[in-house]
Design an enzyme around this catalytic site. Structure first.
Site: not given
Ligand code: UD1
Ligand code: CA
Length: 448
Positions: A19, A26, A353, A374
């Site tokens: 995204r 990310k 420089y 250089y």
């Molecule tokens: C998540 C929360 C949401 C909250 C928001 C806050 C869940 C289901 N949702 O949504 O309630 O309001 O964060 O910012 O938790 N990640 C993994 N493995 C996975 C999925 C995600 O390591 O399988 C990590 C991602 O790298 C990221 C973090 O978990 O750092 C959050 O995942 P992301 O997909 O950004 O969740 P949101 O949709 O933002």
């Molecule tokens: Ca997030």
């Protein structure tokens, strides 16, 4: 008291560049000169946990390397498939099974969290909660999970995709951070299913599961700036702005004068001494220290550089990595310095420089002086002695040494060492022909 309780933190950092329309993970995107993951690990370190685990994706080598750079004792776990945030936490099951008193779960994409907030969450565990959720009220709730309360008690978190219109209207959202009592954490996490629109194991379902188990989940609230989750480049920029506000405020509280704070860009590790003056429009990259009473004038750019007490930099100066300015040095407009030590009181005021060099105390580097460091293959050093005078528009072809007190005539191209206190001039001698301008073509300069 949380002081005696043991604490482990799990940071989720698997994948997620899509995204952001980014080729890299990310959490490696930077704000204020430090990766998001680096910020989170720094907050965890300051909160004083006993161990930190980072969960990375199958292609997470770069993320693991960044984690180890930021916090050498970190433990890395791989989440082989990206099946949701609860699934990611369980990738670190060995850590949870160690049975810490407190278990913190933090998202790598929530970089502005403060250590004191982690401490507040732990305090709620110490008061008997099995689960602590960090809530906030964003200006725009799009994408966040909503906190569903009944009679003031947190009963569930509903992800936006799964929420009813009434639930979508809830202003209180999930910041993403959670704290679990170590004794019940695994039991809760292992009961989380994936019956939702995305078919993912949602960490947020921990709330409903805990409730079914008769365990207490509580909400702690904080302000939006602290829990901004970063899913897009626009949100990355918003987080940058929020962090810049925080860093400017801290710099001023530590005694620096920022004439127009909103135009000065700092890095998370920028150190400005007392009574340092920073004029408008200055950028500090990572690794910059400025000692007391120095002045950084407008439109200067500093990166991995040290500025000594009382030194003056700019306007329009560029200090690149490896620059060390000792006390009272002057670096003026359109001067670039790299990998160079400039000793006390030396001056390079205009258009120069200075790279891979040492400039001795009190030396004067004239306008337009260039260190030719250089040769197309390798970099070489220039050494300028104490009190030396380099005439304007000189080229110092490295490797070369200019002795203490030596004097270089303007416009010289210096290719050989100059001893102390000697005068060196290395340019064509001027010739003047009288009464030749009527002739065509005029005789070439230097001809008989
Ligand atoms: C998540 C929360 C949401 C909250 C928001 C806050 C869940 C289901 N949702 O949504 O309630 O309001 O964060 O910012 O938790 N990640 C993994 N493995 C996975 C999925 C995600 O390591 O399988 C990590 C991602 O790298 C990221 C973090 O978990 O750092 C959050 O995942 P992301 O997909 O950004 O969740 P949101 O949709 O933002
Ligand atoms: Ca997030």
């Amino acid at each position: 008291m949380t002081g005696k309780r043991s604490c482990l933190a799990i940071v989720l950092a698997a994948g997620g560049g899509t995204r952001m329309h980014s080729a890299r993970a990310k959490v490696l995107n930077a704000i204020a000169g430090r990766s998001m993951l680096g910020h989170v690990l720094e907050a965890v370190r300051k909160a004083g946990g006993n161990g930190v685990a980072v969960v990375v994706g199958p292609e997470g080598a770069a993320v693991a390397a960044e984690a180890e750079r930021a916090l050498p004792n970190v433990e890395i776990f791989v989440q082989a498939e990206r099946l949701g945030t609860a699934h990611a936490v369980l990738a670190a099951t060995p850590v949870i099974a160690r049975g810490p008193d407190d278990l913190l779960v933090i998202f790598g994409d929530t970089p502005l969290v403060r250590p004191q907030t982690l401490a507040r969450m732990r305090a709620a565990l110490a008061d008997g909660a099995a689960l602590v959720v960090l809530g906030f009220r964003p200006k725009d709730a799009t994408g966040y999970g909503r906190l569903v309360l009944e009679g003031g008690t947190l009963v569930a978190i509903r992800e936006e995709l799964d929420a009813s219109p009434a639930e979508r209207a809830i202003a209180l959202c999930n910041g993403g951070l959670m704290a679990f009592a170590g004794t019940t954490a695994l039991a809760i996490l292992e009961r989380i299913g994936n019956a939702n629109r995305k078919g993912e194991y949602y960490l947020t379902d921990a709330v409903a599961v805990a409730r079914d188990m008769g365990l207490a989940a509580v909400v702690i609230e904080t302000e939006e700036d602290e829990v901004r989750g970063i899913n897009t480049k626009a949100q990355l920029a918003e987080a940058e702005a929020a962090l810049q506000r925080r860093l400017r405020q801290a710099a001023m509280e530590a005694g620096a004068t920022l004439v127009a704070p909103e135009t000065v860009f700092l890095s998370a590790d920028t150190k400005l001494g007392r009574d340092v003056v920073v004029e408008p429009f200055v950028v500090f990259g990572p690794g910059v220290t400025v000692e007391d009473d120095a002045v950084i004038r407008s439109f200067s750019h500093l990166d991995r550089a040290h500025v000594g007490r009382g030194a003056q930099v700019g306007p329009y100066a560029r200090l690149r990595p490896g620059t060390r300015l000792h006390d009272d040095v002057h670096i003026g407009n359109f001067v670039e310095v790299k990998e160079a030590v400039i000793e006390a009181g030396a001056k390079a005021n205009h258009l120069s420089y200075i790279g891979d060099a040492t400039v001795g105390a009190g030396a004067n580097v004239g306008a337009g002086t260039i260190t030719c460091n250089y040769d197309g293959v390798a970099k070489h050093r220039t050494e300028i002695g104490k009190g030396a005078f380099i005439g304007s528009n000189s080229a110092l072809v490295a490797p070369v040494k200019i002795g203490d007190g030596a004097y270089i005539g303007s416009g010289s191209v210096i290719t050989a060492d100059v001893p102390a206190d000697a005068l060196a001039v290395a340019r064509a001698r001027q010739s003047v022909k009288r009464g030749t301008l009527g002739a065509f073509p005029p005789p070439l300069a230097g001809e008989g």
